[in-house]
Design a protein around this motif. Sequence first.
Motif: not given
Length: 395
Positions: A97, A200, A204, A236, A246
């Motif tokens: 990602l 992140l 996720n 994002l 993502l």
Amino acid sequence: MALGINIARQPFKGIYVGYSLLGLWFVRVPYWSLRNLLPAWRPRRSWSILRCLQVNLARFFTQLGEKVGSIGRTPDHRTLELGKGVDGLYVDGVPELVAGDVKKWADFAGVEPTRIPGYWQHKSGSHVVIGEKPRGNEKVAYFLHGGAYVAHSAHPATASANIPRSILAHTPSLLRAFAIEYRLTSPDANPFPSQLLDALAGYNYLVGAVGFSPENIIIVGDSAGANLALALTRYLVSNSGTLPLLPAPPGALVLLSPWGDLTGSHDTPGSTAFRHGASDFVSPPHPQSKGSASNAYAGPHGYEFLANEYISPASKNVEYVSFKGFPRTFISIGDAEVLVDQIQTLRERLVADVGEERVETLVSKDACHDFLWFDWFEPQREEALTAIASWIESF
């Protein structure tokens, strides 16, 4: 915010701490008591002598920590620390990602996604099991702690955890909060974008593993944690639709005393960075000093790199910063804190792109930086928690 170097190691650390504590109780506390004896002598007339002592003590221990490092043992990203009443798990990094500029910056700095701890807090009486799937349209708080990227922890037993715990207690629709133990930076380890990669991964996990809809995730950050919340949201938003796996941006942001300018562009004579020095427990960051947290965060990128929309979205040295696509946002400010000027710049830039109706701002009178940390900072703390809860319940 200087980093300890020589005296951060034993035996010098123990000697220095012992000497400092003796000076605190036999010199500083008596002096502070006399210095704030009359209301006219106090940083804020509304403050009692006790409040003046509490803020001075907070400043003393903050500065001591900057010089010698953590006085006690603090959990960090290297180990998941479980125990009675502590729910946590390891969260895997998400290299798939990471793309675009952030990937380029990570490669340059030698930074890679890695496995890190994450901790859950559940509302008392909710009977939620760790990692349980969302109950209907359930919201969740994703907490990113402050500490100038060099201090503090996401662990539920640490002081930082008081913020999500209090928000849970005040907000009926919130049953749980998740916090990621992102890597702390130092002059020789974990520069930007280490913390963004970790944040992140945690986000996720909430979407991909637990199953929360992005629109039901409220990212809550205090100080540097609010800076990280903005950086994560920016990533994002900027990469939405370009990376198939993502997750979409969050539904809301709660920014508590956000640190939005790591360049020091607001720290000029006459600014709140200097005018409010006596009424706050943090000092102006002095980003260009060799041992500053800002310089450690920049790492091999160098000081000039701090003028970057991912790092300093409120900096006057960043000509244009877009907040288009950002979610509804709540900003909490203490009007006695040193960051007031830069937070106002951040708010103005947010409002310009998302609209006044999408940015709720609470300015707490005579409150210092990150005052939600402190149970004793009343009535401002209770007023802010009530306002945050009411705002979250409104959508």
